[in-house]
Scaffold this active site. Structure first.
Site, PDB file in Angstrom:
ATOM      1  N   GLU A 238       5.510 -33.849  -1.502  1.00 36.46           N
ATOM      2  CA  GLU A 238       4.314 -33.333  -2.150  1.00 36.46           C
ATOM      3  C   GLU A 238       4.715 -32.589  -3.427  1.00 36.46           C
ATOM      4  O   GLU A 238       5.838 -32.097  -3.551  1.00 36.46           O
ATOM      5  CB  GLU A 238       3.587 -32.379  -1.192  1.00 36.46           C
ATOM      6  CG  GLU A 238       2.955 -33.101  -0.021  1.00 36.46           C
ATOM      7  CD  GLU A 238       1.652 -33.778  -0.400  1.00 36.46           C
ATOM      8  OE1 GLU A 238       1.712 -34.914  -0.911  1.00 36.46           O
ATOM      9  OE2 GLU A 238       0.585 -33.187  -0.184  1.00 36.46           O
TER      10      GLU A 238
ATOM     11  N   LYS B 208     -14.226  -7.510  -8.370  1.00 37.51           N
ATOM     12  CA  LYS B 208     -13.429  -8.380  -9.236  1.00 37.51           C
ATOM     13  C   LYS B 208     -12.810  -9.520  -8.430  1.00 37.51           C
ATOM     14  O   LYS B 208     -12.762 -10.675  -8.880  1.00 37.51           O
ATOM     15  CB  LYS B 208     -12.343  -7.564  -9.923  1.00 37.51           C
ATOM     16  CG  LYS B 208     -11.720  -8.266 -11.105  1.00 37.51           C
ATOM     17  CD  LYS B 208     -10.745  -7.359 -11.819  1.00 37.51           C
ATOM     18  CE  LYS B 208     -10.077  -8.100 -12.970  1.00 37.51           C
ATOM     19  NZ  LYS B 208      -9.140  -7.248 -13.688  1.00 37.51           N
ATOM     20  N   ASP B 209     -12.348  -9.200  -7.221  1.00 42.18           N
ATOM     21  CA  ASP B 209     -11.773 -10.237  -6.363  1.00 42.18           C
ATOM     22  C   ASP B 209     -12.831 -11.259  -5.946  1.00 42.18           C
ATOM     23  O   ASP B 209     -12.538 -12.446  -5.809  1.00 42.18           O
ATOM     24  CB  ASP B 209     -11.140  -9.614  -5.108  1.00 42.18           C
ATOM     25  CG  ASP B 209      -9.752  -9.055  -5.395  1.00 42.18           C
ATOM     26  OD1 ASP B 209      -9.208  -9.357  -6.469  1.00 42.18           O
ATOM     27  OD2 ASP B 209      -9.217  -8.317  -4.549  1.00 42.18           O
TER      28      ASP B 209
ATOM     29  N   SER C  92      -0.310  -1.237  -6.247  1.00 41.89           N
ATOM     30  CA  SER C  92       0.006  -2.370  -7.106  1.00 41.89           C
ATOM     31  C   SER C  92       0.804  -1.929  -8.320  1.00 41.89           C
ATOM     32  O   SER C  92       0.624  -0.825  -8.826  1.00 41.89           O
ATOM     33  CB  SER C  92      -1.287  -3.030  -7.595  1.00 41.89           C
ATOM     34  OG  SER C  92      -1.973  -3.618  -6.530  1.00 41.89           O
TER      35      SER C  92
ATOM     36  N   HIS D 141       0.809  -1.216   0.000  1.00 41.47           N
ATOM     37  CA  HIS D 141       0.000   0.000   0.000  1.00 41.47           C
ATOM     38  C   HIS D 141       0.846   1.271   0.000  1.00 41.47           C
ATOM     39  O   HIS D 141       0.317   2.356  -0.201  1.00 41.47           O
ATOM     40  CB  HIS D 141      -0.977  -0.032   1.184  1.00 41.47           C
ATOM     41  CG  HIS D 141      -2.151  -0.937   0.928  1.00 41.47           C
ATOM     42  ND1 HIS D 141      -3.439  -0.620   1.292  1.00 41.47           N
ATOM     43  CD2 HIS D 141      -2.234  -2.125   0.304  1.00 41.47           C
ATOM     44  CE1 HIS D 141      -4.254  -1.595   0.923  1.00 41.47           C
ATOM     45  NE2 HIS D 141      -3.546  -2.528   0.332  1.00 41.47           N
TER      46      HIS D 141
END
Lengths: 261, 418
Positions: free
Chosen positions: B285, B241-242, B217, B213
């Site tokens: 894994e 959108k998220d 972004s 922040h």
């Protein structure tokens, strides 16, 4: 617009499912022996257990496998999944003896099993099992289809895979030739020959039919939640598909003023 | 930034004394975000969703799990069979680890492609790599807890790596184990640490978000925001959108949980741990396979360990290896090409990590390992000097309004949809 996104989501979902479904046996193919790919009622997202088959499979387990193999994570009460009534389960449990105690005198005692008891193991411990089986340990069967790659098909292939050893293949004493087992030499004697047991109501007692019933029963024992898991899954998927459309629509609605500029 | 005016008197009263509402307003509501973010920028919030999912299901599992070598395996089976919806909680947690890694790996490769690690976001990137390291430690210890064959033997192999440290290696391994082999003390401390580390991850995630922040972004064009016309408030645009991204993610996640819950696992882990019987192939894994391939590619034990950790260490110094002033791979034709080669190299390493260390697989592992390090240590520094980058657009808003070049995907999509 909606159509396009729905196509993308559906195509993506199907691709994911198809690749998962298609790859699982491919990955397991490296296990060593010859594995027959069999159609099971419990395969796929809509898979289910055939209760009559599970009951027959339980009978095969009880009359053939149970002398050497335990089923330690299964309690008698779980047999209600097989379609048995409470009275029938009590009757089945009562045929087994379990050790309980200590009682008020401090002594262990034997009593008939009740539905809350687990299915008793045939041996007191692993050493006893090995001592009785020439050093080999008959594994517990309650997770066996999950504990082997491509478990159901592997087990089925193993059960019908006892053959005469080919010319030149040395089979030592106490070992048996099996086409499905890795390395082809297995310590377990052939358990099923066909017509081994009498099934209620003229059931098919060919070796293939018995093996199929037994594997279905063991698949249930490994994943007793399978039916409700897949049923819940269908509902969850429908809900999430709807939510995908709703959230996509709300996103487009909110972004409309940005896009127009 | 001005304080928002709150209408609700209670909110107003609280906010005057404890400005949590102002804080949320600044950071989640008006927080200015580039208007041209693609769906690849959904992965950060998805990683957060995965982390919360893991913590919630993990706490519930801990209520029913017994960290003791005699009871661990059975307690997991009890969760699967006797705890109400225990199978669901456990399958969410088990597959959640895989999906967390899928999301985070995509997130990392997005950062690599768009140069999100470059100034002024170096610390943001480094915190992210730290999260990856913590995730790997957490996942490794979590995999030990069911105490199946792979749990036990995986723990044995990985803890034994520390014996490669000169002089003190063996003592360190005994100290890690709490004994002379992987046993009950190992299991109980792994359980304690597996419970602790997710909260350390939460702490670093908070720092990661604070660092994010500070400058906001990065974006697909990789150019700085030049003014208000380039940004939109985070809410409602990116929250909506998220949300859509989360629903798509959950759909894929649910298909694994409900229909193929054991696809990503190993059948051997449904066999109780047996210290006297080694599995034919010990494999970790899937999300560790590339690193496992690097470990085995080096013929020397200490060398293998160093290269494996080096594969992560090199990410820490990445901002200073790639000195190109252009962030986005979109304007770097050569970098773009090498990016895809690196991605293919990592997938190849993952494939090789799952194969036995013999014959052609060893040779390929060595080549792929060499390329991984060459990419970061040779190719990226060289590209910074020799690459001729394409011209950058003037601002983010130009292509969005359709006035300039049409590099922004948002603009293209917008037109096609009308």
């Amino acid at each position: 617009m909606f159509k396009r996104v729905s196509q993308i989501i559906c195509a993506g979902g199907i691709a994911v499912l198809a690749s998962m479904g298609g790859m699982a046996p491919a990955m397991a193919a490296g296990a060593g022996g010859d594995i027959v790919e069999h159609d099971w009622t419990f395969d796929g997202p809509f898979g289910f257990f055939d209760k009559a088959s599970l009951q027959r499979g339980f009978q095969v387990y009880r009359e053939v496998c149970a002398s050497c193999h335990g089923l330690e994570y299964i309690a008698f009460r779980n047999f209600s999944d097989l379609g048995y009534s409470e009275a029938e389960i009590k009757a089945i449990a009562a045929e087994y003896d379990v050790t309980d105690g200590p009682n008020e005198e401090g002594e262990m005692f034997t009593r008939a099993a009740i539905p809350a008891d687990r299915v008793p193991s045939p041996y007191a411990n692993e050493n006893a099992a090995r001592a009785f089986n020439g050093g080999a340990y008959p594994p517990d069967l309650s997770l066996i289809t999950k504990a082997r790659p491509n478990g159901a098909n592997y087990l089925y292939s193993l059960l019908v895979g006892y053959k005469d050893a080919p010319q030149g293949k040395e089979v030592p004493d106490g070992m048996y030739y099996n086409t499905a087992y890795s390395g082809n030499l297995i310590a377990m004697p052939q358990p099923l020959y066909g017509d081994d047991i009498e099934l209620a109501g003229d059931g098919d007692t060919s070796i293939e039919a018995l093996a199929e019933d037994l594997v279905a029963f063991l698949a249930w024992a490994a994943e007793p939640e399978m039916e409700s898991r897949k049923r819940t899954g269908i509902a969850v998927m429908l809900f999430l598909f709807v939510m995908c459309f709703v959230s996509y629509g709300s996103m487009r609605y909110i972004w409309a003023d940005i896009k127009k500029k | 930034m001005s304080s928002p005016e709150f209408k609700n008197p209670v909110v107003k009263w609280i906010d005057h004394r404890l400005p949590v509402f102002s804080f949320m307003h600044h950071e989640l509501h008006e927080y200015p975000t580039p208007r041209n973010l693609s769906y690849l920028w959904n992965l950060g919030s998805l990683a957060g969703l995965a982390l919360v999912t893991m913590i919630v299901t993990g706490i519930i599992l801990a209520m029913h799990y017994t960290p003791h070598v005699d009871h661990a395996f059975e307690s997991v089976e009890r969760i699967m069979r006797d705890v109400n919806h225990g199978w669901l909680i456990r399958y969410i947690h088990m597959n959640g680890a895989s999906f967390f890694f899928i999301v985070v790996y995509i997130h990392i490769f997005r950062g690599l492609y768009y140069g999100s690690y470059k100034a002024p976001r170096e610390l943001l990137w480094i915190l992210g790599v730290l999260i990856l390291l913590l995730m790997m430690a957490t996942a490794f210890m979590g995999y030990v807890l069911p105490w199946g064959q792979m749990s036990f033997w995986g723990a044995t192999v990985i803890t034994n790596l520390f014996s490669a440290i000169p002089w003190v290696g063996d003592s360190i391994v005994v100290w890690l184990w709490g004994g002379f082999s992987v046993d009950n003390p190992t299991l109980s401390r792994f359980f304690a640490l597996h419970y602790l580390m997710p909260f350390m991850i939460v702490g670093v995630v908070i720092l990661h978000i604070i660092a994010l922040h500070r400058f906001g972004s990065n974006n697909p064009l990789g150019i700085d925001v030049s003014g208000k016309q380039d940004t939109i408030p985070f809410h409602p645009y990116y929250t909506s959108k998220d949300l859509f991204g989360a629903m798509v993610f959950l759909t894929i996640f649910a298909s694994a949980i409900f229909f193929y819950p054991n696809f990503l696992g190993h059948p051997d882990n449904y066999i109780p741990a047996n210290p006297l019987q080694t599995p034919a192939h010990i494999v970790p894994e899937w999300y560790f396979l590339p690193f496992y391939a690097i470990l085995r590619a080096i013929p020397d034990k200490l060398g293998g360990v160093l290269f494996m950790f080096g594969a992560i260490a090199v990410l820490f110094i990445l901002p200073w290896l790639d000195r190109s002033p252009v962030r986005s791979g979109r304007f770097r034709p050569l970098f773009k090409l090498f990016f895809w080669v690196l991605l293919a190299d990592c997938v190849l390493l993952g494939y090789l990590g799952g194969k036995p260390a013999e014959g052609i697989y060893v040779t390929l592992s060595r080549l792929a390992t060499a390329y991984y390090f060459i990419h970061f240590l040779v190719i990226l520094p060289l590209l910074s000097v020799v690459e001729k980058t394409r011209p950058l657009p003037q601002s983010i808003s130009m292509p969005v309004t359709g006035a300039g070049m049409s590099a922004a995907p948002a603009a293209k999509r917008g037109k096609a949809d009308v």
